[in-house]
Design a protein around this motif. Sequence first.
Motif, PDB file in Angstrom:
ATOM      1  N   LEU A  89      56.234  79.819  35.752  1.00 55.00           N
ATOM      2  CA  LEU A  89      57.037  80.318  36.861  1.00 55.00           C
ATOM      3  C   LEU A  89      57.557  79.186  37.746  1.00 55.00           C
ATOM      4  O   LEU A  89      58.677  79.250  38.248  1.00 55.00           O
ATOM      5  N   THR A  91      58.474  76.320  36.880  1.00 54.77           N
ATOM      6  CA  THR A  91      59.574  75.573  36.276  1.00 54.77           C
ATOM      7  C   THR A  91      60.927  76.178  36.648  1.00 54.77           C
ATOM      8  O   THR A  91      61.967  75.640  36.266  1.00 54.77           O
ATOM      9  N   VAL A  92      60.920  77.286  37.402  1.00 54.15           N
ATOM     10  CA  VAL A  92      62.163  77.943  37.795  1.00 54.15           C
ATOM     11  C   VAL A  92      63.056  77.028  38.622  1.00 54.15           C
ATOM     12  O   VAL A  92      64.274  77.228  38.701  1.00 54.15           O
ATOM     13  N   ALA A 120      62.664  79.839  45.970  1.00 50.52           N
ATOM     14  CA  ALA A 120      61.779  79.662  44.812  1.00 50.52           C
ATOM     15  C   ALA A 120      60.374  79.261  45.253  1.00 50.52           C
ATOM     16  O   ALA A 120      59.374  79.702  44.683  1.00 50.52           O
ATOM     17  N   ASN A 147      59.883  69.028  36.611  1.00 53.82           N
ATOM     18  CA  ASN A 147      61.185  69.695  36.632  1.00 53.82           C
ATOM     19  C   ASN A 147      62.317  68.714  36.921  1.00 53.82           C
ATOM     20  O   ASN A 147      63.376  68.748  36.277  1.00 53.82           O
ATOM     21  N   ASN A 239      67.742  77.074  31.235  1.00 57.74           N
ATOM     22  CA  ASN A 239      66.443  76.486  31.528  1.00 57.74           C
ATOM     23  C   ASN A 239      65.412  77.531  31.928  1.00 57.74           C
ATOM     24  O   ASN A 239      64.207  77.323  31.760  1.00 57.74           O
ATOM     25  N   ASN A 240      65.859  78.660  32.474  1.00 59.59           N
ATOM     26  CA  ASN A 240      64.919  79.673  32.933  1.00 59.59           C
ATOM     27  C   ASN A 240      64.662  80.783  31.930  1.00 59.59           C
ATOM     28  O   ASN A 240      63.869  81.691  32.201  1.00 59.59           O
ATOM     29  N   ILE A 243      60.923  81.089  30.916  1.00 59.36           N
ATOM     30  CA  ILE A 243      59.898  81.666  31.773  1.00 59.36           C
ATOM     31  C   ILE A 243      59.428  83.037  31.284  1.00 59.36           C
ATOM     32  O   ILE A 243      58.236  83.227  31.027  1.00 59.36           O
ATOM     33  N   GLY A 267      57.469  86.400  40.774  1.00 63.31           N
ATOM     34  CA  GLY A 267      58.538  86.160  39.817  1.00 63.31           C
ATOM     35  C   GLY A 267      59.852  86.774  40.266  1.00 63.31           C
ATOM     36  O   GLY A 267      60.931  86.206  40.054  1.00 63.31           O
ATOM     37  N   ILE A 270      61.385  84.531  42.786  1.00 59.73           N
ATOM     38  CA  ILE A 270      61.900  83.338  42.104  1.00 59.73           C
ATOM     39  C   ILE A 270      63.201  83.661  41.366  1.00 59.73           C
ATOM     40  O   ILE A 270      64.151  82.873  41.367  1.00 59.73           O
ATOM     41  N   LEU A 271      63.269  84.831  40.733  1.00 54.61           N
ATOM     42  CA  LEU A 271      64.497  85.234  40.058  1.00 54.61           C
ATOM     43  C   LEU A 271      65.629  85.439  41.066  1.00 54.61           C
ATOM     44  O   LEU A 271      66.793  85.170  40.765  1.00 54.61           O
ATOM     45  N   LEU A 274      67.104  82.182  41.614  1.00 56.13           N
ATOM     46  CA  LEU A 274      67.998  81.819  40.517  1.00 56.13           C
ATOM     47  C   LEU A 274      69.348  82.502  40.678  1.00 56.13           C
ATOM     48  O   LEU A 274      70.397  81.889  40.461  1.00 56.13           O
TER      49      LEU A 274
END
Length: 293
Positions: A89, A91-92, A120, A147, A239-240, A243, A267, A270-271, A274
């Motif tokens: 997670l 790495t988001v 994030a 990252n 990249n995501n 996850i 999550g 975090i999304l 993104l």
Amino acid sequence: MPILIAVTLLWAFSFSLIGVYLAGQVDPWFSVLMRVALATMVFLPFLKIRQIEPRIAFKLMICGALQLGIMYGFYYQSFLYLSVPEVLLFTVMTPIYVTLLNGLLDKRFNIGFLFSALLAVLGAIAIRYQGINEGFIKGLLIVQGANLCFAAGQVGYKRIMAKERPDIPQRTIFGWFFIGALIVVIPCFLALGNIDKLPTTPLQWGILTYLGIIASGLGYFAWNRGATLVNIGTLAIANNLLIPAGILVNVLFWNRDADILRLAIGGGIILLALWVNDKFNQKLANKSEVQTA
């Protein structure tokens, strides 16, 4: 994009293999050294030394040193402080770093990237809101180091191939990428490695061999080649993809007792980060089109 998706599926198992069978059991710097050395051996037979100028080879080596050598140093250490789903997670942030670094190189900057990054971080905190300690914070920061290095290597490689020698078959020069990583990893292992924690079982040796030849060797070549075929926004989003795939694999096969609700809440935040990052990317793209017109 199909290449990036294929590599994502390949890499989805790597996090769990490291977290379950290697982290805390095998010296992380030895694991990194073996992966990079095996990956280098895969591409050495294809390397044509006289095909590119030394300055381009040097740039490719820097990309490899960042994206693979230094990144792995951070990455393996993070498993000592975080669970596999948490590492995944966190790495988001990579897509944000990809767009930020590319924007800086193009001399464009938008405050929206910083807002996305803060979102994030809030998502990361939500995952462990009852158990935030020094180790958790340290693990979070270590993942961000990984990252940043992974993003810098991707952006650098993409720009080099687009501006320097797009006509060269990439398999004939990609060995320089791994040589750069190897130059970083060897002294790090000699200085920081622990020879008392080498692999002790055939399973551990087998996992390292798989990670070196397949996940690192073929995986990084395919990923960076795929990066040259898409725009920077698509690369950031790709990249995501790792996850959800990585967490699904980990929960289904190794970590069935994970706190799904907490992971889902964190999550989700975090999304959202993104999504915000993607919207700012679109704004920059539209602004650039208007200025061009």
